[in-house]
Scaffold this motif. Structure first.
Motif, mmCIF file in Angstrom:
data_model
loop_
_atom_site.group_PDB
_atom_site.id
_atom_site.type_symbol
_atom_site.label_atom_id
_atom_site.label_comp_id
_atom_site.label_asym_id
_atom_site.label_seq_id
_atom_site.Cartn_x
_atom_site.Cartn_y
_atom_site.Cartn_z
ATOM 1 N N PHE A 180 5.938 2.417 -12.776
ATOM 2 C CA PHE A 180 4.914 2.313 -11.997
ATOM 3 C C PHE A 180 3.266 1.556 -11.085
ATOM 4 O O PHE A 180 3.490 0.864 -10.830
ATOM 5 N N TRP A 181 2.144 1.984 -12.651
ATOM 6 C CA TRP A 181 1.011 1.139 -12.606
ATOM 7 C C TRP A 181 1.067 0.150 -12.730
ATOM 8 O O TRP A 181 0.516 -0.852 -11.651
ATOM 9 N N ASP A 182 1.911 -0.240 -13.685
ATOM 10 C CA ASP A 182 2.404 -2.203 -14.129
ATOM 11 C C ASP A 182 2.890 -2.705 -13.239
ATOM 12 O O ASP A 182 2.577 -3.854 -12.069
ATOM 13 N N ASP A 183 3.254 -2.029 -12.548
ATOM 14 C CA ASP A 183 4.456 -2.627 -11.413
ATOM 15 C C ASP A 183 3.506 -3.296 -9.314
ATOM 16 O O ASP A 183 3.348 -3.662 -9.388
ATOM 17 N N ASN A 184 2.731 -1.596 -9.643
ATOM 18 C CA ASN A 184 1.806 -1.978 -8.356
ATOM 19 C C ASN A 184 0.620 -2.790 -8.724
ATOM 20 O O ASN A 184 0.462 -3.925 -7.643
ATOM 21 N N GLN A 185 0.360 -3.433 -9.739
ATOM 22 C CA GLN A 185 -1.117 -4.024 -10.346
ATOM 23 C C GLN A 185 -0.529 -5.663 -10.191
ATOM 24 O O GLN A 185 -0.774 -6.111 -10.065
ATOM 25 N N SER A 186 0.611 -5.862 -10.715
ATOM 26 C CA SER A 186 1.262 -7.018 -10.086
ATOM 27 C C SER A 186 2.017 -7.938 -8.961
ATOM 28 O O SER A 186 2.050 -8.862 -8.820
ATOM 29 N N ILE A 187 1.525 -6.262 -8.043
ATOM 30 C CA ILE A 187 1.567 -6.964 -6.539
ATOM 31 C C ILE A 187 -0.123 -7.127 -6.110
ATOM 32 O O ILE A 187 0.139 -8.307 -5.720
ATOM 33 N N ASN A 188 -0.546 -6.200 -6.714
ATOM 34 C CA ASN A 188 -2.048 -6.332 -5.778
ATOM 35 C C ASN A 188 -3.258 -6.638 -6.434
ATOM 36 O O ASN A 188 -4.215 -6.542 -5.760
ATOM 37 N N LEU A 189 -3.390 -7.041 -7.884
ATOM 38 C CA LEU A 189 -3.773 -7.592 -8.127
ATOM 39 C C LEU A 189 -3.844 -9.018 -9.001
ATOM 40 O O LEU A 189 -3.984 -9.719 -9.124
ATOM 41 N N ARG A 190 -2.851 -9.200 -9.677
ATOM 42 C CA ARG A 190 -2.759 -9.746 -10.847
ATOM 43 C C ARG A 190 -2.565 -10.785 -10.340
ATOM 44 O O ARG A 190 -2.930 -12.227 -10.310
ATOM 45 N N PRO A 191 -1.108 -11.513 -8.925
ATOM 46 C CA PRO A 191 -1.001 -12.496 -8.029
ATOM 47 C C PRO A 191 -2.505 -13.361 -7.708
ATOM 48 O O PRO A 191 -2.241 -14.674 -7.113
ATOM 49 N N HIS A 192 -4.115 -12.111 -7.480
ATOM 50 C CA HIS A 192 -4.490 -13.307 -6.679
ATOM 51 C C HIS A 192 -5.649 -14.375 -7.874
ATOM 52 O O HIS A 192 -5.367 -15.129 -7.437
ATOM 53 N N ASP B 17 0.759 -1.187 0.037
ATOM 54 C CA ASP B 17 0.114 -0.497 0.247
ATOM 55 C C ASP B 17 0.744 1.105 0.173
ATOM 56 O O ASP B 17 0.564 1.968 0.666
ATOM 57 N N THR B 18 1.696 1.718 -0.674
ATOM 58 C CA THR B 18 2.315 2.654 -0.390
ATOM 59 C C THR B 18 2.148 3.172 -1.189
ATOM 60 O O THR B 18 1.177 3.650 -2.564
ATOM 61 N N ARG B 19 1.614 5.301 -0.754
ATOM 62 C CA ARG B 19 1.036 6.075 -1.235
ATOM 63 C C ARG B 19 1.843 6.770 -2.723
ATOM 64 O O ARG B 19 3.373 6.623 -2.730
ATOM 65 N N HIS B 20 0.751 7.511 -2.695
ATOM 66 C CA HIS B 20 1.784 7.577 -4.419
ATOM 67 C C HIS B 20 0.586 8.973 -4.953
ATOM 68 O O HIS B 20 -0.899 8.543 -4.080
ATOM 69 N N ALA B 21 1.225 9.529 -5.139
ATOM 70 C CA ALA B 21 0.347 11.299 -6.424
ATOM 71 C C ALA B 21 -0.304 10.220 -7.368
ATOM 72 O O ALA B 21 0.640 10.220 -8.030
ATOM 73 N N ALA B 22 -1.743 11.082 -7.310
ATOM 74 C CA ALA B 22 -1.724 10.641 -9.379
ATOM 75 C C ALA B 22 -1.166 11.214 -10.267
ATOM 76 O O ALA B 22 -0.864 10.494 -11.402
ATOM 77 N N GLU B 23 -0.470 12.446 -10.053
ATOM 78 C CA GLU B 23 -0.137 13.126 -10.870
ATOM 79 C C GLU B 23 0.977 12.746 -10.896
ATOM 80 O O GLU B 23 1.972 13.385 -12.291
ATOM 81 N N GLU B 24 1.799 11.911 -10.448
ATOM 82 C CA GLU B 24 3.316 11.358 -10.266
ATOM 83 C C GLU B 24 3.153 9.824 -10.900
ATOM 84 O O GLU B 24 3.903 9.142 -11.657
ATOM 85 N N VAL B 25 2.257 9.182 -11.461
ATOM 86 C CA VAL B 25 1.760 7.935 -11.435
ATOM 87 C C VAL B 25 2.859 7.818 -13.164
ATOM 88 O O VAL B 25 2.541 8.606 -13.967
ATOM 89 N N THR B 26 3.739 6.658 -13.303
ATOM 90 C CA THR B 26 3.741 6.938 -14.365
ATOM 91 C C THR B 26 3.205 5.176 -14.958
ATOM 92 O O THR B 26 2.833 4.641 -14.095
ATOM 93 N N VAL B 27 3.802 5.151 -16.275
ATOM 94 C CA VAL B 27 3.295 3.378 -16.508
ATOM 95 C C VAL B 27 3.908 2.468 -15.915
ATOM 96 O O VAL B 27 3.568 1.335 -15.353
#
Length: 255
Positions: free
Chosen positions: A113-125, A101-111
């Motif tokens: 970061f997004w893909d890595d975040n989803q690969s931890i928080n959704l894809r493994p499920h 649950d690392t905090r991140h500002a919407a304005e600073e999200v890169t592609v």
């Protein structure tokens, strides 16, 4: 405090927990070991996971199986699930707990970061469920428990990729429940409120903020990792035989 209830059908059950080495996951590892289950857990952090296994073995007399893997690596995840099944028999309880649950500002999200975040928080499920489903089917059924979060329900402003993933977990839960129900595989989600883990205390908890949050709960107690265990034991056991495609919110009545 661990729940006092005992679920006899969980004795010797083959349980696999992702992110089981710390926080809520560590409480789940211990809680299922206390039920007499054969617990395997996947975690990326070796030292705390080994220490957890040592403590549980000393206190309970049952050593969990620690499987070191990065859940972003799907082949490593599949291999870990296979090792759990080889050691303990077909996995009949899967708890998808791992998250970041690392905090991140919407304005600073890169592609990236997004893909890595989803690969931890959704894809493994999804891929952990895919990995254990054949064994559950062979065993005559099972229970998959996906951890989501109330963060997206309270419009948390500081982690949009995380909240998107947590909302997606509910959709995944319902889709898999529909797919696997014919095999007596139940799929449910647990949505915790603010559970005060060591990570939360280190990074975000202050006395003032915590007091304000607890004041909005119906139950005026700080939620601990152990408070998630009872709900998961119920969902894992045959006490919830006809319960599937549901999301149980455990937040002390905050919502």
């Amino acid at each position: 405090m661990m729940p006092s209830a005992k679920f006899p059908d969980l004795t010797d059950a083959s349980v696999l927990i992702t992110g089981g080495g710390s926080g809520i996951g560590a409480a789940l590892t211990e809680g299922f070991a206390l039920q007499g289950a054969k617990v395997a857990f996947i975690d990326i952090a070796e030292a705390p996971s080994t220490a957890l296994c040592d403590r549980i073995e000393k206190e309970i007399g049952r050593r969990p199986l620690f499987l070191n893997a990065d859940l972003r690596d799907i082949e490593a995840l599949r291999a870990a699930a296979a090792k759990a099944a080889k050691a303990h028999g077909p996995v009949t309880v899967l708890i998808n707990n791992a998250a970041l649950d690392t905090r991140h500002a919407a304005e600073e999200v890169t592609v990236e970061f997004w893909d890595d975040n989803q690969s931890i928080n959704l894809r493994p499920h999804f891929f952990s469920a895919q990995a254990v489903a054949p064994g559950m089917r062979q065993a005559g059924g099972g229970s998959i428990i996906n951890f989501t979060s109330t963060s997206f329900l309270i419009n948390h402003p500081d982690m949009p990729s995380y909240t998107a993933a947590k909302a997606g977990i509910i959709g995944l839960t319902k889709g898999l429940a529909g797919r696997f129900g014919k095999d007596r595989i139940r799929v449910n989600a647990v949505a915790p409120g603010w559970v005060i883990t060591d990570r939360q205390r280190e990074l975000w908890v202050t006395d003032e903020v915590l007091a304000a949050h607890v004041a909005k709960q119906c139950i005026k107690d700080v939620m601990q990792p152990e408070d998630m265990v009872g709900t998961c034991l119920f969902l894992a056991s045959d006490a919830s035989r006809m319960l599937t495609a549901q999301t149980l919110i455990v937040d002390g009545g905050y919502l």
